[in-house]
Scaffold this active site. Structure first.
Site, PDB file in Angstrom:
ATOM      1  N   ASP A  55     -26.014   3.948 -17.373  1.00  0.00           N
ATOM      2  CA  ASP A  55     -24.691   3.357 -17.242  1.00  0.00           C
ATOM      3  C   ASP A  55     -24.048   3.332 -18.617  1.00  0.00           C
ATOM      4  OD1 ASP A  55     -22.501   1.604 -17.064  1.00  0.00           O
ATOM      5  OD2 ASP A  55     -23.489   0.236 -15.682  1.00  0.00           O
ATOM      6  N   SER A 109     -19.481  -5.513 -12.143  1.00  0.00           N
ATOM      7  CA  SER A 109     -19.009  -5.440 -13.519  1.00  0.00           C
ATOM      8  C   SER A 109     -18.452  -6.792 -13.964  1.00  0.00           C
ATOM      9  CB  SER A 109     -17.975  -4.314 -13.636  1.00  0.00           C
ATOM     10  OG  SER A 109     -17.672  -4.032 -14.971  1.00  0.00           O
ATOM     11  N   HIS A 168     -21.400   3.562 -13.808  1.00  0.00           N
ATOM     12  CA  HIS A 168     -21.059   2.141 -13.796  1.00  0.00           C
ATOM     13  C   HIS A 168     -20.533   1.668 -12.440  1.00  0.00           C
ATOM     14  CE1 HIS A 168     -20.240  -1.659 -15.706  1.00  0.00           C
ATOM     15  NE2 HIS A 168     -18.953  -1.619 -15.376  1.00  0.00           N
TER      16      HIS A 168
END
Length: 270
Positions: A217, A95, A246
């Site tokens: 996601d 991320s 995610h």
């Protein structure tokens, strides 16, 4: 123990010569890698750390101005690598840490042999000819909800981000680490991440990149992984997994960990 080591709870495990550095995403800490680390320690030297602002770090160390851009986190990463005299590492970033690793690699490409980018996005806002997944109104509502009742927001956001119900272990784990963040810090970090735009920097990333993405996601549409692939300055490869959510390394470890290991062990064939 050095200041950087203490501030970021740096842990080094494993027996290998090749160094792997694991960077976690928003709302988590280094525990998000617990399914991956046991598969690495016999072959690699593994460096784990917590991003400043994570619930496991001292909130007094959080400098709101420094961390108002992702460059602040990139400088932290470089400080960790320099303190432990680590170079040519394999950086696995999830991320926000995927983009942090990319920025750090522009500053010091010699410290990185390749980047493995999981659920990465250079921009979350939609734009002309770009689909990031969010409109500004969506983000304003998200920030307002965080500000109004952080605990309630955590409970609602965790299952959406992970992709599962509140009873799943992964959702409970993400809820715990998310709630461990101090609310004002979480809001500041969330705003920094979701309002960021690093599309202009992608062409300067020359270290080879392995882009790994879930098919579904909430935060990062699949088209973003293709955008990264087209715009990065060096060699890159994309793999879209059948996982959802995610945080696939936490929610679908049985299918995701083998994919991560394959990308860690194999280089891009040009």
């Amino acid at each position: 123990m050095g200041v950087v080591e203490e501030a970021h709870n740096v842990k080094i495990v494993g027996k290998g010569i090749q160094v792997i550095v694991l960077g976690h995403g928003f709302g988590t800490d280094q525990s998000v890698w617990r399914h991956l680390v046991p598969h690495l320690i016999d072959e690699y030297k593994v460096v784990l750390y917590d991003n400043m602002g994570a619930g496991t770090t001292n909130p007094d160390y959080f400098d709101f101005e420094r961390y108002s851009t992702l460059e602040g986190y990139a400088y932290d990463l470089l400080a960790i690598l320099e303190e432990f005299q680590l170079s040519s590492c394999i950086f696995v970033g999830h991320s926000v840490s995927a983009m942090v690793g990319a920025i750090a690699s522009i500053m010091r490409p010699d410290l990185f042999s390749k980047l493995i980018l999981i659920s990465a996005s250079p921009r979350y806002l939609n734009d002309v000819d770009y689909y990031g997944g969010f409109e500004q109104e969506d983000l304003d509502q998200l920030f307002e909800a965080m500000q109004d009742n952080y605990k309630a927001w955590c409970s609602g956001f965790a299952p959406l981000a992970v992709g599962g119900d509140m009873d799943s272990v992964a959702v409970q784990e993400f809820s715990r680490t998310l709630f461990n963040m101090r609310p004002d810090i979480a809001l500041s970090v969330g705003q920094t991440i979701f309002q960021s735009d690093f599309r202009h920097l992608l062409c300067h990333v020359t270290v080879p990149c392995h882009i790994i993405q879930s098919i579904k996601d909430l935060a990062v549409p699949v088209v973003v992984s293709e955008y990264l692939h087209r715009n990065l300055g060096g060699d890159s490869i994309v793999e879209v997994m059948s996982s959802e959510g995610h945080l696939p390394q936490l929610s679908s470890p049985d299918s995701v960990i083998p994919v991560l290991l394959r990308h860690i062990r194999r280089d891009i064939v040009v």
